[in-house]
Design a protein around this motif. Sequence first.
Motif, PDB file in Angstrom:
ATOM      1  N   LYS A  22      35.225  49.371  43.161  1.00 39.06           N
ATOM      2  CA  LYS A  22      34.607  48.044  43.647  1.00 39.06           C
ATOM      3  C   LYS A  22      35.462  46.874  43.227  1.00 39.06           C
ATOM      4  N   GLU A  23      35.852  46.919  41.752  1.00 38.54           N
ATOM      5  CA  GLU A  23      36.525  45.777  41.277  1.00 38.54           C
ATOM      6  C   GLU A  23      37.815  45.590  41.870  1.00 38.54           C
ATOM      7  N   LYS A  24      38.593  46.793  41.987  1.00 39.19           N
ATOM      8  CA  LYS A  24      40.045  46.555  42.357  1.00 39.19           C
ATOM      9  C   LYS A  24      39.927  46.173  44.142  1.00 39.19           C
ATOM     10  N   LEU A  25      38.911  46.590  44.655  1.00 35.34           N
ATOM     11  CA  LEU A  25      38.830  46.418  46.227  1.00 35.34           C
ATOM     12  C   LEU A  25      38.494  44.692  46.499  1.00 35.34           C
ATOM     13  N   SER A  26      37.754  44.221  45.483  1.00 33.33           N
ATOM     14  CA  SER A  26      37.450  42.812  45.846  1.00 33.33           C
ATOM     15  C   SER A  26      38.470  42.042  45.416  1.00 33.33           C
ATOM     16  N   MET A  27      39.493  42.503  44.395  1.00 35.24           N
ATOM     17  CA  MET A  27      40.471  41.714  43.998  1.00 35.24           C
ATOM     18  C   MET A  27      41.880  41.824  44.558  1.00 35.24           C
ATOM     19  N   ALA A  28      41.836  43.026  45.245  1.00 37.14           N
ATOM     20  CA  ALA A  28      43.103  43.394  46.057  1.00 37.14           C
ATOM     21  C   ALA A  28      44.151  43.933  45.065  1.00 37.14           C
ATOM     22  N   ASN A  29      43.602  44.306  43.948  1.00 36.89           N
ATOM     23  CA  ASN A  29      44.655  44.942  42.991  1.00 36.89           C
ATOM     24  C   ASN A  29      45.144  46.425  43.350  1.00 36.89           C
ATOM     25  N   THR A  30      46.455  46.441  43.262  1.00 38.71           N
ATOM     26  CA  THR A  30      47.097  47.850  43.240  1.00 38.71           C
ATOM     27  C   THR A  30      46.958  48.614  41.799  1.00 38.71           C
TER      28      THR A  30
END
Length: 542
Positions: A22-30
């Motif tokens: 969820k954190e990766k998706l919200s911040m658009a992290n690879t």
Amino acid sequence: MGTAVKRVSQVRVEDVQPPTSKEKLSMANTAQDSLDMQRLGKTQQLKRNFRFVSILGFNCTLMATWESILLTSDYGLINGGRAGMVYVYIGTFIGFFASVASLAEIASRAPTAGGQYHWVSEYAPPSCQRFLSYITGWLAVLGWQAAFASVCFLAGTLIQGLLVTVDPVPTIHHIYTFERWHGTLLAIAIAVIATVLNGWGTHWLASLERFLLFIHIFGFFVVLIPLWVKADRASSAEVFQTFSNTGGWPNIGLACLVGQLTPIFSFTGPDAATYMAEEVQDASRTVPWCMISTALVNGTLGFVMLITFLFTMGDIESVLQAPSGFPFITAFQNATGSSNMAMGLACIILVMEVCSALGVLATTSRQIFAFARDKGLPFSSTLAYVHPKSKTPIWSILSSTVATVLLSLINIGSTAAFNAIASLAIASMLTTYIIAIGCFFIARWQSRTLPSPRFSLGPYGPAINLISLFYLSFQIIFTFFPTTKDVVPRTMNWAVLMVGSVTLFAVFQYVFYARKVYQAPVDQTLRNQAKYLQSGHSRSFG
């Protein structure tokens, strides 16, 4: 491997927790972004809206090389003349490209909004890394703050210059009379526009920068083509063989070196993309390639525009005596034979300069945010605050705007005093480049084992670093020179006093306060490096 590796070996891999999906998706992290942020010991607070094209547009329009060549052409024309500007530009491009390449490799290893002060903390010898990092952070913050004030002021005075051009010989029915306080108000207005777009338009800032990249390149051709079509051209001998020394220096060689300020101003700021690294997707690869691409794109456009300007400008004396205060406006009039067309072309430069202010404020605020996050500034908790919805360091943006408003007021009393503050931008930025690359070279020389970069200079790295250090150390000397040999307080270059004062302030601040609270980035990095190293992402600097 020294103290750093000993401290890393005490950290357990299971202590470092990866971010949730969820954190990766919200911040658009690879996945690489998440791994980099873990290693750097930072929490992802900003949203990664930028991709390669948008961050390239951000960097290109911020540096505005071809536009700046025109805006600051008087320095080169006075010291070096036509031929001097050509050869100094080429030399400056080579030296700066080595610097950009060096900074790009470091950015790939540590893609963080902290930029130089973080790199110094990570790569400096342990005995002085905390102190050097703190001084570098102050120089970077104040350098970029001065840059924002300078860009706003330059755009404001350009508006005044255009108004003067409309009415070059005021009569009883004159249209406009130049006043310093007008320039101050215009600078403040431009700062406010940049603030609104940065503070409340972050979600579409990346899209705007893609559009501005198109305007940056399209505007280049809109200005270039009429000059070649309509102007009477100078001979090749005038452009490539005719030097001048209007500044009164002992010899033409020294005059050309003093005239470096034109290309220096045009190339300063390639590190801007690094401060946006925490908002760039796949930053450890995208940011360094953006820096290299910006140098090549802007360097090429700048050189073509410089040659065009020198061939089509007309009489150099009339250009230097421009009533607007901007030689390029008179050069446009000489080339096109029309004040209206010259005004139209100059308005393109004005638009791009305002766009540059937008990027400079974003960079300045991210630098303030990062340094405050490590408790390097007063009121750090406030300045490091990120708005939960916009994902914007709103107080950092507003504090930079307030500082610019206060600095702009100085111009009402003395333009020379304000120019001294403006000179701080170039000198302080170059100082941070020297410190960061120097510390990185020492780390490379000692063959420390650290995460491998995704952008590497390979076996040529040490030589490129050395070329960069020699060039920057030589170049910074001439940023402190006045435009002419014979000076009065009004024409003196006060940059050396400003840089010295800022450095002394930072030293006292560190001794009496910051050494107790400043959280050097390397401390966080070392606590999180174990997982990175044990994941097979390490190699010697070599």
